[in-house]
Write a protein that holds these residues in place. Structure first.
Motif, short mmCIF file in Angstrom:
data_model
loop_
_atom_site.label_atom_id
_atom_site.label_comp_id
_atom_site.label_asym_id
_atom_site.label_seq_id
_atom_site.Cartn_x
_atom_site.Cartn_y
_atom_site.Cartn_z
N ALA A 1 0.84 -1.20 0.00
CA ALA A 1 0.00 0.00 0.00
C ALA A 1 0.88 1.25 0.00
N THR A 2 1.93 1.22 0.81
CA THR A 2 2.85 2.36 0.87
C THR A 2 3.61 2.51 -0.44
N LEU A 3 3.97 1.40 -1.05
CA LEU A 3 4.66 1.43 -2.34
C LEU A 3 3.80 2.12 -3.40
N ALA A 4 2.53 1.77 -3.46
CA ALA A 4 1.64 2.40 -4.44
C ALA A 4 1.56 3.91 -4.20
N ASP A 5 1.40 4.31 -2.95
CA ASP A 5 1.31 5.73 -2.64
C ASP A 5 2.63 6.45 -2.96
N ALA A 6 3.74 5.84 -2.59
CA ALA A 6 5.04 6.48 -2.81
C ALA A 6 5.35 6.60 -4.30
N MET A 7 4.97 5.60 -5.08
CA MET A 7 5.19 5.68 -6.53
C MET A 7 4.27 6.73 -7.15
N ASP A 8 3.05 6.83 -6.65
CA ASP A 8 2.13 7.86 -7.13
C ASP A 8 2.70 9.25 -6.80
N LEU A 9 3.20 9.43 -5.59
CA LEU A 9 3.80 10.70 -5.22
C LEU A 9 5.02 11.00 -6.08
N THR A 10 5.82 9.99 -6.35
CA THR A 10 6.99 10.17 -7.22
C THR A 10 6.56 10.72 -8.58
N GLY B 1 8.90 -12.52 1.34
CA GLY B 1 8.25 -13.57 0.56
C GLY B 1 7.08 -13.09 -0.27
N GLY B 2 6.89 -11.79 -0.34
CA GLY B 2 5.79 -11.23 -1.11
C GLY B 2 6.23 -10.81 -2.50
N ALA B 3 5.28 -10.28 -3.24
CA ALA B 3 5.56 -9.76 -4.57
C ALA B 3 5.21 -8.27 -4.58
N PRO B 4 6.14 -7.41 -4.99
CA PRO B 4 5.83 -5.98 -5.06
C PRO B 4 4.70 -5.73 -6.04
N ASP B 5 3.83 -4.84 -5.67
CA ASP B 5 2.66 -4.52 -6.47
C ASP B 5 2.85 -3.11 -7.03
N GLY B 6 3.79 -2.97 -7.97
CA GLY B 6 4.18 -1.64 -8.41
C GLY B 6 3.98 -1.33 -9.88
N THR B 7 3.10 -2.05 -10.55
CA THR B 7 2.86 -1.70 -11.95
C THR B 7 2.05 -0.40 -12.02
N THR B 8 2.18 0.28 -13.11
CA THR B 8 1.47 1.54 -13.28
C THR B 8 -0.03 1.36 -13.09
N GLN B 9 -0.57 0.30 -13.61
CA GLN B 9 -2.00 0.05 -13.50
C GLN B 9 -2.41 -0.15 -12.04
N ARG B 10 -1.64 -0.93 -11.31
CA ARG B 10 -1.97 -1.19 -9.90
C ARG B 10 -1.79 0.07 -9.05
N GLU C 1 -4.84 2.06 -9.38
CA GLU C 1 -5.96 1.46 -8.66
C GLU C 1 -5.81 1.59 -7.15
N LYS C 2 -4.60 1.45 -6.64
CA LYS C 2 -4.38 1.30 -5.20
C LYS C 2 -3.99 2.58 -4.46
N SER C 3 -3.49 3.57 -5.16
CA SER C 3 -3.01 4.76 -4.46
C SER C 3 -4.13 5.39 -3.64
N ARG C 4 -3.76 5.77 -2.43
CA ARG C 4 -4.69 6.45 -1.54
C ARG C 4 -4.55 7.96 -1.62
N LEU C 5 -3.63 8.43 -2.46
CA LEU C 5 -3.42 9.87 -2.60
C LEU C 5 -4.43 10.46 -3.58
#
Length: 165
Positions: free
Chosen positions: A30-39, A83-92, A95-99
C-alpha cells in the motif's frame, strides 16, 4: 476476495511468522503504491514548473523524486525479503493509491508546492500508521524502514511548507 497465486507468500528462511510477513507485505505494498504515485506527481511538478522560483523548485523537485525513487526500491525489496511480490505496476498504482490525483494542469511553482505538500502530508500520515501496524505485528525491521521514510517525508514537507510562508 480470494487469494491469487501472486498474493501468496513465497517460502523464505526469514523467521518472522507468515501472519506477520503477510501483514507487513500488505502495509508495504500500500505504501509502495502511494510512494510511486507521489513520485510521479513530483516528476510532473519538476517537468512543468514555471514562475519566478523555477530554478530552485526544479532542482528541489528533482531531489525529492530521487529520494522517493530510493525509498520505493527499499519498500519493494522489503516486500520480496518477506516472501511477497511488489505490487508496483502503473495500472496497480492507479488502482491502489490512496493519494488524491495530481492536478494535470498545474504550472505555477507555488501551486505545485501546495499540491505536493498536501500529498506529502497524506503519505506521511499513512506511513506513520504503517509503522504502528508493522511494529504491533512484530516486524521491527519493516517498522524501522517506514520510520526512515517518515523522516524523509517530514523533511520534504517542511521544505515545501517553508516555500509557502
Amino acid at each position: 476476495m480470494p487469494k491469487t497465486k501472486a498474493d501468496k507468500l513465497q517460502a523464505t528462511r526469514n523467521d518472522l511468522g507468515a501472519n506477520v510477513r503477510e501483514a507487513s507485505v500488505g502495509v508495504l505494498n500500500a505504501t509502495l503504491a502511494d510512494a510511486m504515485d507521489l513520485t510521479n506527481g513530483v516528476r510532473m511538478a519538476h517537468w512543468t514548473v514555471r514562475g519566478p522560483h523555477f530554478a530552485a523548485l526544479h532542482a528541489l523537485f528533482e531531489t525529492f523524486y530521487d529520494q522517493l525513487g530510493e525509498a520505493t526500491d527499499d519498500l519493494a525489496e522489503r516486500v520480496v525479503q518477506l516472501g511477497g511480490a511488489p505490487d508496483g505496476t502503473t495500472q496497480r498504482i492507479g488502482e491502489k493509491s490512496r493519494l488524491a490525483p495530481y492536478p494535470a494542469g498545474l504550472r505555477d511553482g507555488m501551486e505545485h508546492v501546495k499540491a505536493l505538500a498536501d500529498r506529502y502530508a497524506a503519505l506521511a500520515a499513512t506511513v506513520r500508521a504503517g509503522i504502528g501496524s508493522t511494529d504491533e505485528a512484530g516486524d521491527a525491521d519493516t517498522a524501522d524502514l517506514l520510520t526512515g521514510l517518515s523522516r524523509t517525508l517530514d523533511k520534504a514537507l517542511w521544505m515545501l511548507e517553508a516555500h509557502l510562508g
